[in-house]
Design a protein around this motif. Sequence first.
Motif, PDB file in Angstrom:
ATOM      1  N   GLY A  93      37.857-104.511 -16.526  1.00  0.00           N
ATOM      2  CA  GLY A  93      37.343-105.866 -16.720  1.00  0.00           C
ATOM      3  C   GLY A  93      38.468-106.866 -16.859  1.00  0.00           C
ATOM      4  N   MET A 174      29.741-101.827 -25.714  1.00  0.00           N
ATOM      5  CA  MET A 174      30.020-100.637 -26.528  1.00  0.00           C
ATOM      6  C   MET A 174      28.881-100.331 -27.490  1.00  0.00           C
ATOM      7  SD  MET A 174      34.075-101.375 -27.211  1.00  0.00           S
ATOM      8  CE  MET A 174      33.920-103.124 -27.465  1.00  0.00           C
ATOM      9  N   ASN A 201      27.523 -98.075 -15.786  1.00  0.00           N
ATOM     10  CA  ASN A 201      28.385 -97.932 -14.599  1.00  0.00           C
ATOM     11  C   ASN A 201      28.167 -99.089 -13.624  1.00  0.00           C
ATOM     12  OD1 ASN A 201      29.491 -95.463 -15.455  1.00  0.00           O
ATOM     13  ND2 ASN A 201      27.702 -94.368 -14.687  1.00  0.00           N
TER      14      ASN A 201
HETATM   15  C1  LIG Z   1      36.497-101.763 -24.470  1.00  0.00           C
HETATM   16  S1  LIG Z   1      35.298-102.730 -23.669  1.00  0.00           S
HETATM   17  C2  LIG Z   1      36.302-103.467 -22.438  1.00  0.00           C
HETATM   18  C3  LIG Z   1      35.618-104.586 -21.698  1.00  0.00           C
HETATM   19  C4  LIG Z   1      36.457-105.104 -20.544  1.00  0.00           C
HETATM   20  N1  LIG Z   1      37.722-105.613 -21.001  1.00  0.00           N
HETATM   21  C5  LIG Z   1      35.747-106.163 -19.711  1.00  0.00           C
HETATM   22  O1  LIG Z   1      36.156-107.332 -19.701  1.00  0.00           O
HETATM   23  O2  LIG Z   1      34.772-105.814 -19.040  1.00  0.00           O
HETATM   24  C6  LIG Z   1      34.422-101.481 -22.811  1.00  0.00           C
HETATM   25  C7  LIG Z   1      32.934-101.788 -22.688  1.00  0.00           C
HETATM   26  O3  LIG Z   1      32.699-102.721 -21.639  1.00  0.00           O
HETATM   27  C8  LIG Z   1      31.454-102.444 -21.036  1.00  0.00           C
HETATM   28  N2  LIG Z   1      31.678-102.115 -19.627  1.00  0.00           N
HETATM   29  C9  LIG Z   1      32.848-102.154 -18.976  1.00  0.00           C
HETATM   30  N3  LIG Z   1      32.686-101.864 -17.672  1.00  0.00           N
HETATM   31  C10 LIG Z   1      31.374-101.626 -17.496  1.00  0.00           C
HETATM   32  C11 LIG Z   1      30.564-101.295 -16.374  1.00  0.00           C
HETATM   33  N4  LIG Z   1      31.084-101.147 -15.151  1.00  0.00           N
HETATM   34  N5  LIG Z   1      29.240-101.141 -16.555  1.00  0.00           N
HETATM   35  C12 LIG Z   1      28.684-101.310 -17.765  1.00  0.00           C
HETATM   36  N6  LIG Z   1      29.395-101.628 -18.873  1.00  0.00           N
HETATM   37  C13 LIG Z   1      30.723-101.793 -18.736  1.00  0.00           C
HETATM   38  C14 LIG Z   1      30.840-101.278 -21.806  1.00  0.00           C
HETATM   39  O4  LIG Z   1      30.059-101.812 -22.853  1.00  0.00           O
HETATM   40  C15 LIG Z   1      32.085-100.600 -22.334  1.00  0.00           C
HETATM   41  O5  LIG Z   1      31.784 -99.785 -23.446  1.00  0.00           O
END
Ligand SMILES: C[S@@+](CC[C@H](N)C(=O)[O-])C[C@H]1O[C@@H](n2cnc3c(N)ncnc32)[C@H](O)[C@@H]1O
Length: 257
Positions: A93, A174, A201
């Motif tokens: 992300g 999360m 995902n």
């Molecule tokens: C530690 S955080 C990091 C977020 C990341 N920095 C962002 O901007 O997307 C991780 C969380 O982001 C969410 N997440 C990240 N990628 C995802 C995806 N492809 N699908 C669904 N949730 C996602 C989930 O809630 C996951 O537990």
Amino acid sequence: MKLSKKAKVTLVGAGPGAKDLITLKGLKAMQSADVILYDALVSEELLSEIDDSTLKIYVGKRCGKHSFTQDEINTLIVEHAFQYGHVVRLKGGDPFVFGRANEEIDYVESFGVVVDVIPGVSSVIAVPGSQGIPMTQRGISSSFWVMTATKKDGSFSQDLKFASQSETTMVILMGIRKFKEIIQEVIKYRNPLTPFAIIQNGTMKSESFSVGCIGDISGAVNNIEDSSPGIIVIGDVVAEHPSFFEEEVQRVLYSSL
Ligand SMILES: C[S@@+](CC[C@H](N)C(=O)[O-])C[C@H]1O[C@@H](n2cnc3c(N)ncnc32)[C@H](O)[C@@H]1O
């Protein structure tokens, strides 16, 4: 191995999952890197875009694999920068959304190493957005609140309560493993007919999706895959999703039988 010894670190947002949702600038940084230290949420497909002369090292924290502590990751970034030159620290992300980017920047800079940041497309907006769920919508929601439901000690944050008390679109990261408990808290303040979506995902081939109303989460609970990253969206904007509309039609039809 490319020979470039000037220590340098670039923090790159890899985007939400699909390999082509990284920025052009992020991809160029990866192509010029000597080493890429990547997180659990970075897709293999994106990494395979970079040839094997670049060291690609997993430093994630996901269960099932060796989990690196933040201190270990900080040390690895600095060591590799001094040993090989340009390190790309690739994070899922955007690095500044629950990414602990500041801790890494502070640590690396304390060694006099320059850190550049290349923002990424955050899953917060991109994952619901790719399903057609807006964050705001005229007349329906004029704000969105991004949060993690629980604090370090596992207890619910006050934000969950305050956001539930408003009409904001709630985007919870999360929170998949605590989905039931989250909804039990939210429903104290919001109408049981408030729609929610769970997207796991997101933007990847393995994407899964459930929708419903917070008053009845039984269907969604059975679809949850505990080990996959997921986003929970709660708010009236979710009703924009076509499958929510179809479920609602069926619910109304069955309840009138
Ligand atoms: C530690 S955080 C990091 C977020 C990341 N920095 C962002 O901007 O997307 C991780 C969380 O982001 C969410 N997440 C990240 N990628 C995802 C995806 N492809 N699908 C669904 N949730 C996602 C989930 O809630 C996951 O537990």
